[in-house]
Design a protein around this motif. Sequence first.
Motif, PDB file in Angstrom:
ATOM      1  N   ALA A  51       0.840  -1.577  -0.207  1.00  0.00           N
ATOM      2  CA  ALA A  51       0.558   0.280   0.338  1.00  0.00           C
ATOM      3  C   ALA A  51       1.178   1.224   0.140  1.00  0.00           C
ATOM      4  CB  ALA A  51      -0.839  -0.493   1.474  1.00  0.00           C
ATOM      5  N   ALA A  52       2.039   1.583   1.083  1.00  0.00           N
ATOM      6  CA  ALA A  52       2.613   2.722   0.906  1.00  0.00           C
ATOM      7  C   ALA A  52       4.022   2.751  -0.181  1.00  0.00           C
ATOM      8  CB  ALA A  52       3.971   2.047   1.499  1.00  0.00           C
ATOM      9  N   GLU A  53       4.078   1.801  -1.161  1.00  0.00           N
ATOM     10  CA  GLU A  53       4.280   1.636  -2.324  1.00  0.00           C
ATOM     11  C   GLU A  53       3.663   2.042  -3.255  1.00  0.00           C
ATOM     12  OE1 GLU A  53       7.428   0.444  -5.820  1.00  0.00           O
ATOM     13  OE2 GLU A  53       7.808  -0.140  -2.927  1.00  0.00           O
ATOM     14  N   LYS A  54       2.193   1.974  -3.565  1.00  0.00           N
ATOM     15  CA  LYS A  54       1.628   2.069  -4.204  1.00  0.00           C
ATOM     16  C   LYS A  54       1.229   3.598  -4.218  1.00  0.00           C
ATOM     17  CE  LYS A  54      -1.593  -2.332  -5.102  1.00  0.00           C
ATOM     18  NZ  LYS A  54      -2.738  -2.443  -4.515  1.00  0.00           N
ATOM     19  N   ARG A  55       0.843   3.715  -2.495  1.00  0.00           N
ATOM     20  CA  ARG A  55       1.141   5.362  -2.272  1.00  0.00           C
ATOM     21  C   ARG A  55       2.234   6.835  -2.604  1.00  0.00           C
ATOM     22  NH1 ARG A  55      -0.985   3.820   2.801  1.00  0.00           N
ATOM     23  NH2 ARG A  55       1.624   4.350   3.593  1.00  0.00           N
ATOM     24  N   VAL A  56       3.535   5.969  -2.684  1.00  0.00           N
ATOM     25  CA  VAL A  56       4.555   6.405  -3.333  1.00  0.00           C
ATOM     26  C   VAL A  56       4.965   6.721  -4.505  1.00  0.00           C
ATOM     27  CG1 VAL A  56       7.023   6.138  -3.535  1.00  0.00           C
ATOM     28  CG2 VAL A  56       6.381   5.742  -1.447  1.00  0.00           C
ATOM     29  N   GLN A  57       3.933   5.702  -5.680  1.00  0.00           N
ATOM     30  CA  GLN A  57       3.799   5.775  -7.037  1.00  0.00           C
ATOM     31  C   GLN A  57       3.082   6.587  -7.333  1.00  0.00           C
ATOM     32  OE1 GLN A  57       5.800   4.387  -9.260  1.00  0.00           O
ATOM     33  NE2 GLN A  57       7.090   3.078  -7.409  1.00  0.00           N
ATOM     34  N   ALA A  58       1.789   6.935  -6.557  1.00  0.00           N
ATOM     35  CA  ALA A  58       0.810   8.058  -6.820  1.00  0.00           C
ATOM     36  C   ALA A  58       1.190   9.351  -6.091  1.00  0.00           C
ATOM     37  CB  ALA A  58      -0.495   7.800  -6.097  1.00  0.00           C
ATOM     38  N   GLU A  59       2.199   9.425  -5.425  1.00  0.00           N
ATOM     39  CA  GLU A  59       2.839  10.644  -4.997  1.00  0.00           C
ATOM     40  C   GLU A  59       4.044  11.034  -6.048  1.00  0.00           C
ATOM     41  OE1 GLU A  59       2.130  13.749  -2.407  1.00  0.00           O
ATOM     42  OE2 GLU A  59       0.779  12.251  -1.979  1.00  0.00           O
ATOM     43  N   LEU A  60       4.673   9.705  -6.916  1.00  0.00           N
ATOM     44  CA  LEU A  60       5.313  10.146  -7.696  1.00  0.00           C
ATOM     45  C   LEU A  60       4.453  10.964  -9.127  1.00  0.00           C
ATOM     46  CD1 LEU A  60       8.214   7.757  -7.291  1.00  0.00           C
ATOM     47  CD2 LEU A  60       8.236  10.328  -6.215  1.00  0.00           C
TER      48      LEU A  60
END
Length: 156
Positions: free
Chosen positions: A56-65
């Motif tokens: 989930a954090a990886e997905k949030r990081v990708q979305a933030e990027l």
Amino acid sequence: MNLNATLFAQFVVFFILCGFTMKFVWPPMMKALDERVKRIASGLAAADRGKADMAAAEKRVQAELMAARTEVQSRIADADKRALAIIDAAKSTAAEEATRILAAAKADAEQQVARARDALRADVAALAIKGAEQILKREVNATAHADLLSQLATEL
């Protein structure tokens, strides 16, 4: 020695040892094993939760990027637009300044030409007087003939 009595005594000691073990040794050992099983199960569950949280954090990081990249691209586009606007404004200001400088230079040139003409007229008038003196062999009075000299200067 009787084999049956020894065997019977050994059975009795064995059952006493088994009873003691079942009563005092086995329950703490089973309790420790059960606790260990629970700790391992909770550790595995925590690892699974950690993996899920990491995904989930990886997905949030990708979305933030992606959001940051989009924002950076929009800021770059805005900066390019502002740069073009500044360049256009500078060009128009430079063109106005060039026109103003050119007009000032033309006016200055016209003033210099007018001053040069006035100076030339004065010089021509002086030369005409000297030439007339030479021709007439007498001196012409400049104050007495000022009207005539100004008329001559305007004609030149």
